[in-house]
Enzyme design. Structure first.
Site, PDB file in Angstrom:
ATOM      1  CG  HIS A  17       5.212 -25.171  89.471  1.00 24.92           C
ATOM      2  ND1 HIS A  17       4.335 -24.374  88.755  1.00 24.92           N
ATOM      3  CD2 HIS A  17       5.812 -25.966  88.559  1.00 24.92           C
ATOM      4  CE1 HIS A  17       4.411 -24.677  87.471  1.00 24.92           C
ATOM      5  NE2 HIS A  17       5.314 -25.638  87.320  1.00 24.92           N
ATOM      6  CG  HIS A  19       8.183 -29.748  86.139  1.00 25.44           C
ATOM      7  ND1 HIS A  19       7.037 -30.391  85.732  1.00 25.44           N
ATOM      8  CD2 HIS A  19       7.883 -28.430  86.153  1.00 25.44           C
ATOM      9  CE1 HIS A  19       6.088 -29.502  85.503  1.00 25.44           C
ATOM     10  NE2 HIS A  19       6.568 -28.297  85.755  1.00 25.44           N
ATOM     11  CG  HIS A 197       1.758 -26.967  84.310  1.00 23.13           C
ATOM     12  ND1 HIS A 197       1.875 -27.901  85.304  1.00 23.13           N
ATOM     13  CD2 HIS A 197       2.998 -26.429  84.132  1.00 23.13           C
ATOM     14  CE1 HIS A 197       3.151 -27.929  85.712  1.00 23.13           C
ATOM     15  NE2 HIS A 197       3.845 -27.043  85.017  1.00 23.13           N
ATOM     16  CD  GLU A 200       4.265 -22.797  81.306  1.00 18.33           C
ATOM     17  OE1 GLU A 200       3.704 -23.903  81.137  1.00 18.33           O
ATOM     18  OE2 GLU A 200       5.505 -22.675  81.495  1.00 18.33           O
ATOM     19  CG  ASP A 278       8.318 -24.446  85.803  1.00 20.03           C
ATOM     20  OD1 ASP A 278       7.796 -25.559  86.001  1.00 20.03           O
ATOM     21  OD2 ASP A 278       8.051 -23.752  84.794  1.00 20.03           O
ATOM     22  CG  ASP A 279      11.229 -27.149  84.361  1.00 20.61           C
ATOM     23  OD1 ASP A 279      11.096 -28.354  84.597  1.00 20.61           O
ATOM     24  OD2 ASP A 279      10.298 -26.431  83.922  1.00 20.61           O
TER      25      ASP A 279
HETATM   26  N1  ADE Z   1       7.193 -29.543  82.120  1.00 16.18           N
HETATM   27  C1  ADE Z   1       8.311 -29.084  82.718  1.00 16.18           C
HETATM   28  N2  ADE Z   1       8.277 -27.764  82.821  1.00 16.18           N
HETATM   29  C2  ADE Z   1       7.101 -27.345  82.278  1.00 16.18           C
HETATM   30  C3  ADE Z   1       6.481 -26.087  82.116  1.00 16.18           C
HETATM   31  N3  ADE Z   1       7.052 -24.949  82.509  1.00 16.18           N
HETATM   32  N4  ADE Z   1       5.279 -26.058  81.505  1.00 16.18           N
HETATM   33  C4  ADE Z   1       4.691 -27.175  81.100  1.00 16.18           C
HETATM   34  N5  ADE Z   1       5.234 -28.382  81.250  1.00 16.18           N
HETATM   35  C5  ADE Z   1       6.430 -28.472  81.844  1.00 16.18           C
HETATM   36 ZN    ZN Z   2       5.793 -26.425  85.523  1.00 16.93          ZN
END
Ligand code: ADE
Ligand code: ZN
Length: 337
Positions: A17, A19, A197, A200, A278-279
């Site tokens: 996971h 991005h 997703h 969340e 994630d990011d």
């Molecule tokens: N796009 C990038 N990060 C995200 C996240 N945590 N939740 C939803 N969309 C995303």
């Molecule tokens: Zn994500």
């Protein structure tokens, strides 16, 4: 404790996971803004970093989409992906399943071919030069319409062989999976696997819908699943993995403190949960930092860490033979500590 941290660093891991746009570090953002003559609101790397103030998903996404304005050329997407792969190597990631958001770019006039071309070229270089295997996941933005999703799916047709799955991301509340049932059905007919997703910041109903309507093989985040005992049973029985992202959850206030991460509870209740970043450029750490954060806060044992790492391969889209080969490497590395 440091022995556990060493174990985390030493184990070969899969990341499921991630991005790719969320791995854009301020340094590269600044460099690309200058290279492409794109005016940012910030005049230095430090001021970009200082602007990373958010405590919910939407405020984060506003910054995340604004930052993509520096990504224009195929080479920019290559450089972005290559930078992530170097971090992945440092983190002992040997397999990465990477999401990209084509609509964040095509909506600005960037050709789909530049986006996927740059990402894919870096991934193949990453395999050849760093030994990192990969899968690519095309994510649809759920704040856009299903119609727009269909247009993007059409653009992906020439690159079908490069893409393993489609996903669903962006603002969750008020954009339930139900809205994308037909799009995901079409994608499955075309041979793509599906992920989404869900849960969340949304309720368990969104996770049910991702399973029942989108036929997701894997749920991204899935935090709210623990509120629904029937859902926990279904995820366990059908071995539907969850891709949890501890530092993301904390930064976006999905949890108030790391001790509230659901990772251990999910494991204890029989769910195949994995740890992911994630990011990472926005949430304060790459994959090892995420493992270390949950291991410390939840007092995970050595066996639990090894289980999470094994889950990362088990939950991936590689073949059973590839899984066995990676799991053997995990066993060998576990014996070293
Ligand atoms: N796009 C990038 N990060 C995200 C996240 N945590 N939740 C939803 N969309 C995303
Ligand atoms: Zn994500």
């Amino acid at each position: 404790m440091t022995e556990l941290h060493d174990l985390i660093r030493l184990l070969p891991k899969a990341e499921l996971h991630l991005h790719i746009e969320g791995s854009l570090e301020p340094e590269l953002m600044f460099l690309l803004s200058q290279r492409n003559g794109v005016q940012l609101k910030y005049d230095s790397v430090e001021s970009i970093r200082a602007a990373y103030q958010f405590d919910n998903l939407q405020d984060f996404l506003d910054l995340y989409y604004a930052a993509t304005s520096v990504l224009l050329k195929e080479q920019d997407f290559y450089d972005l992906t290559w930078a992530y792969l170097l971090k992945a190597k440092e983190n002992n990631i040997v397999h990465a399943e990477i999401m990209f958001d084509p609509q964040a770019h095509t909506s600005r006039g960037v050709p789909f071919s530049s986006v996927i071309g740059g990402i894919y070229r870096a991934l193949t270089d990453g395999y050849e030069k760093l030994g990192i295997t990969f899968k690519l996941i095309l994510s649809f933005l759920r704040h856009l319409s299903q119609e727009e999703g269909f247009m993007t799916l059409e653009e992906a047709i020439p690159y079908k062989g490069w893409i393993t799955a489609v996903g669903l991301d962006s603002s969750e509340r008020n954009f339930p999976p139900d809205l994308f049932t037909d799009l995901f059905e079409k994608a499955r007919e075309m041979g793509f696997l599906t992920v989404a997703h869900a849960g969340e910041e949304g309720p368990p109903e969104y996770i049910w819908a991702a399973l029942d309507l989108l036929k997701a093989s894997r749920i991204d985040h899935g935090n709210s699943s623990t509120e629904d005992p029937d859902l926990v049973d279904v995820l366990g029985i059908y071995e539907i993995p969850l891709t949890s992202c501890p530092l993301s959850n904390l930064k976006l206030k999905v949890i108030q403190k790391m001790e509230d991460s659901p990772v251990k509870e999910m494991m204890d209740r029989g769910i195949k949960v994995t740890v992911n970043s994630d990011d990472p450029a926005y949430f304060g750490g790459y994959l090892n930092d995420n493992y270390i954060a949950v291991a410390d806060a939840l007092h995970l044992s050595q066996d639990e860490i090894i289980q999470l790492v094994k889950n990362s391969f088990d939950a991936s889209f590689i073949t059973d033979g590839e899984k066995r080969a990676f799991l053997k490497k995990v066993e060998e590395a576990s014996g070293v500590v």
